[in-house]
Design an enzyme around this catalytic site. Structure first.
Site, PDB file in Angstrom:
ATOM      1  N   HIS A 125       0.849  -1.204   0.000  1.00  0.00           N
ATOM      2  CA  HIS A 125       0.000   0.000   0.000  1.00  0.00           C
ATOM      3  C   HIS A 125       0.885   1.255   0.000  1.00  0.00           C
ATOM      4  O   HIS A 125       0.602   2.224  -0.690  1.00  0.00           O
ATOM      5  CB  HIS A 125      -0.895   0.032   1.256  1.00  0.00           C
ATOM      6  CG  HIS A 125      -1.917  -1.061   1.344  1.00  0.00           C
ATOM      7  ND1 HIS A 125      -1.999  -1.929   2.403  1.00  0.00           N
ATOM      8  CD2 HIS A 125      -2.915  -1.434   0.502  1.00  0.00           C
ATOM      9  CE1 HIS A 125      -3.009  -2.768   2.224  1.00  0.00           C
ATOM     10  NE2 HIS A 125      -3.573  -2.501   1.072  1.00  0.00           N
ATOM     11  N   LYS A 158     -15.798  -7.364   5.772  1.00  0.00           N
ATOM     12  CA  LYS A 158     -14.799  -8.340   6.214  1.00  0.00           C
ATOM     13  C   LYS A 158     -14.767  -8.365   7.738  1.00  0.00           C
ATOM     14  O   LYS A 158     -15.081  -7.360   8.381  1.00  0.00           O
ATOM     15  CB  LYS A 158     -13.402  -7.949   5.712  1.00  0.00           C
ATOM     16  CG  LYS A 158     -13.274  -7.944   4.204  1.00  0.00           C
ATOM     17  CD  LYS A 158     -11.898  -7.443   3.794  1.00  0.00           C
ATOM     18  CE  LYS A 158     -11.777  -7.350   2.285  1.00  0.00           C
ATOM     19  NZ  LYS A 158     -10.534  -6.722   1.861  1.00  0.00           N
TER      20      LYS A 158
HETATM   21  P1  ADP Z   1     -10.096  -3.609  -0.085  1.00  0.00           P
HETATM   22  O1  ADP Z   1     -10.739  -4.373   1.016  1.00  0.00           O
HETATM   23  O2  ADP Z   1     -10.885  -2.402  -0.529  1.00  0.00           O
HETATM   24  O3  ADP Z   1      -9.612  -4.431  -1.259  1.00  0.00           O
HETATM   25  P2  ADP Z   1      -7.323  -3.441   0.740  1.00  0.00           P
HETATM   26  O4  ADP Z   1      -6.795  -2.680   1.899  1.00  0.00           O
HETATM   27  O5  ADP Z   1      -7.189  -4.920   0.778  1.00  0.00           O
HETATM   28  O6  ADP Z   1      -8.824  -2.974   0.609  1.00  0.00           O
HETATM   29  O7  ADP Z   1      -6.671  -2.907  -0.592  1.00  0.00           O
HETATM   30  C1  ADP Z   1      -6.835  -1.591  -1.052  1.00  0.00           C
HETATM   31  C2  ADP Z   1      -6.287  -1.491  -2.463  1.00  0.00           C
HETATM   32  O8  ADP Z   1      -4.875  -1.700  -2.421  1.00  0.00           O
HETATM   33  C3  ADP Z   1      -6.831  -2.528  -3.454  1.00  0.00           C
HETATM   34  O9  ADP Z   1      -6.980  -1.928  -4.728  1.00  0.00           O
HETATM   35  C4  ADP Z   1      -5.766  -3.594  -3.484  1.00  0.00           C
HETATM   36  O10 ADP Z   1      -5.752  -4.277  -4.734  1.00  0.00           O
HETATM   37  C5  ADP Z   1      -4.518  -2.737  -3.309  1.00  0.00           C
HETATM   38  N1  ADP Z   1      -3.396  -3.491  -2.749  1.00  0.00           N
HETATM   39  C6  ADP Z   1      -3.367  -4.286  -1.665  1.00  0.00           C
HETATM   40  N2  ADP Z   1      -2.143  -4.833  -1.471  1.00  0.00           N
HETATM   41  C7  ADP Z   1      -1.368  -4.352  -2.478  1.00  0.00           C
HETATM   42  C8  ADP Z   1      -0.013  -4.569  -2.860  1.00  0.00           C
HETATM   43  N3  ADP Z   1       0.802  -5.402  -2.216  1.00  0.00           N
HETATM   44  N4  ADP Z   1       0.429  -3.905  -3.942  1.00  0.00           N
HETATM   45  C9  ADP Z   1      -0.391  -3.099  -4.640  1.00  0.00           C
HETATM   46  N5  ADP Z   1      -1.676  -2.862  -4.353  1.00  0.00           N
HETATM   47  C10 ADP Z   1      -2.170  -3.480  -3.288  1.00  0.00           C
END
Ligand code: ADP
Length: 163
Positions: free
Chosen positions: A17, A41
């Site tokens: 992130h 979730k």
């Molecule tokens: P959500 O529950 O909305 O998917 P997340 O916190 O899991 O929230 O992810 C937020 C965004 O960040 C999503 O678009 C996800 O694909 C992206 N994301 C998560 N991990 C990574 C990573 N390692 N590299 C790039 N993008 C990521």
């Protein structure tokens, strides 16, 4: 002044992130990391905790602001006068979900563009779910999450185990 929101669950925020936030900071003047209250979730951290952890983990990023929100991300983007919504794309497996989300959001508000960022190779495999599992099994996650996140996770698990 171009503003983008980066909505997500961030349970917890990872270096993947943060990599996306670095990249977005090069293209936007203001990047709002938007921590979602409603996630569908069963989260490890509550909204307040996720927000506080994100604030600490992003304190070195001058263009990034952390704000929590309730409801639709397009409505939050609108209330922040944002031009774009940022999402991250890792593997092909993200693509179908992210595309349908972007199309649905476009349907809800035609003014807000979704912009996808691809992380550096070393973060392609990284997910918050995997981090929670590895930390739960006492694995080494130093390269994958900020130190303050690791500390918060260990504290959370110690409390849980003490119960
Ligand atoms: P959500 O529950 O909305 O998917 P997340 O916190 O899991 O929230 O992810 C937020 C965004 O960040 C999503 O678009 C996800 O694909 C992206 N994301 C998560 N991990 C990574 C990573 N390692 N590299 C790039 N993008 C990521």
């Amino acid at each position: 002044m171009k503003t983008a929101i980066y909505p997500g669950t961030f349970d917890p925020i990872t270096n993947g992130h943060i990599d996306i936030l670095h990249k977005a900071s090069k293209l936007f003047d203001r990047v709002i990391l938007a921590v979602a209250a409603v996630t569908g979730k069963n989260t490890m951290f509550n909204l307040e905790e996720r927000t506080e952890i994100c604030k600490e983990a992003c304190s070195h990023l001058p263009k990034v602001e952390v704000i929590s929100f309730d409801g639709l991300s397009v409505e939050f983007a609108d209330s922040m006068s944002a031009d774009a919504m940022i999402r991250g794309l890792r593997a092909v497996s993200d693509f179908e979900y992210e595309l349908s989300l972007a199309l649905m959001n476009k349907n809800l508000n035609n003014q807000i563009e979704t912009v996808f960022f691809v992380p550096d190779n070393k973060y392609l495999y990284l997910s918050s779910t995997m981090i929670r599992q590895i930390v739960g099994l006492q694995g080494d996650v130093k390269e994958m999450i900020p130190q303050c996140v690791e500390k918060a996770m260990k504290k959370k698990l110690e409390r849980k185990n003490a119960k």
